[in-house]
Design a protein around this motif. Structure first.
Motif: not given
Length: 295
Positions: A4-20
């Motif tokens: 599950f950690n690897k699955r979430i890691d993959d989602a993190y790597e694929a994330a769109l970056t939005v400025k906050l």
């Protein structure tokens, strides 16, 4: 072996970056489950509350992030069924889209958008008897990284089904069960869906444990949905947030990130002294400075 950690890691790597930044204003809601207006439409009872909340956020210039399961595409096969019944809601969302103030993240119940993003391009207008534009060119994301200032300071947004094997990797099976087994049984009051993280406490707790465990291992702030249970830790007590859902009994919840603060809010029907009914907002937790969670 599946991790599950690897699955979430993959989602993190694929994330769109939005400025906050400290002048940003975001509202995050998930699990809206807009449906077709019949018995299976869990959203119908909160449509007025949801509409009033979004109208308020639109007036204030917020950016709306729909964090998965915006539309109920397991119980309903056609997106057009949903846009026809909830036309007013989609016209309001269209205003956010025209102003570039909306992001769509898919969940398990609307994962179909991942494979057919073009379905959001238009809707059928009954009065005109033709298809009209809705969200032309809309992009659907698995996850978003709200990047705050310096590197490493970010809030990771995802729906959360990535920590739920049946509703992630076996989503087609789960959809079949919802559409043809558990849904009809619920109609007759025979059972609640035992596979649902929203309705089964054991599944909910497992998903929450996996998501919060990832934040402890990585030290990264996370905001998810999926379980329908709001979570808002105090600074120093955790890094896992959950915005709840829009299908609570007669109320909706969401998380605001506004002017450097983060707040868990609830919108619902209220009554004036003279008995007239209105839609109002309550603060459930916070506000806290977002920077307090980056330590």
């Amino acid at each position: 072996m599946f991790s599950f950690n690897k699955r979430i890691d993959d989602a993190y790597e694929a994330a769109l970056t939005v400025k906050l930044g400290d002048t940003s204003k975001f509202v995050i809601m998930s699990d809206v489950h807009r449906g077709g207006g019949n018995w299976a439409d869990d959203f119908a009872k909160n449509q007025v509350v949801y509409y009033a909340a979004l109208k308020s956020y639109n007036r204030q210039g917020y950016t709306y992030i729909e964090l998965g399961d915006g539309d109920e595409l397991w119980k309903y096969k056609r997106f057009s069924e949903i846009t026809t019944v909830h036309k007013d809601v989609f016209l309001l969302l269209e205003q956010f889209y025209k102003d570039n103030r909306i992001y769509f993240v898919y969940g398990n119940h609307d994962i179909k958008k991942k494979y057919k993003p073009g379905m959001l391009a238009g809707r059928y207008d009954e009065a005109m008897k033709t298809k009209v534009p809705l969200f032309p060119g809309a992009k659907i994301y698995e996850s978003i990284l709200l990047r705050y200032g310096a590197a490493g300071r970010a809030l990771f947004l995802l729906h959360g089904h990535q920590a739920d094997f049946l509703n992630d990797r076996l989503w087609r099976l789960a959809r079949f069960l919802v559409r043809h087994v558990w849904g009809p049984m619920e109609l007759f009051g025979l059972t609640n869906d035992p596979t649902s993280a929203a309705r089964n406490n054991k599944v909910k707790e497992k998903v929450e444990k996996r998501l919060s465990g990832w934040t402890k291992e990585t030290g990264t702030l996370m905001l998810a949905g999926h379980t329908h249970r709001p979570v808002f830790p105090e600074p120093g007590e955790g890094k896992y947030f959950n915005d709840g859902s829009c299908v609570h009994p007669y109320s909706i919840t969401g998380i605001e990130i506004s002017l450097g603060n983060i707040t868990l809010v609830k919108w619902g029907q209220k009554t004036h002294e003279d008995g007239t009914v209105y839609v109002g907002k309550d603060i459930i937790a916070g506000p806290h400075r977002l920077t307090e969670y980056f330590t």
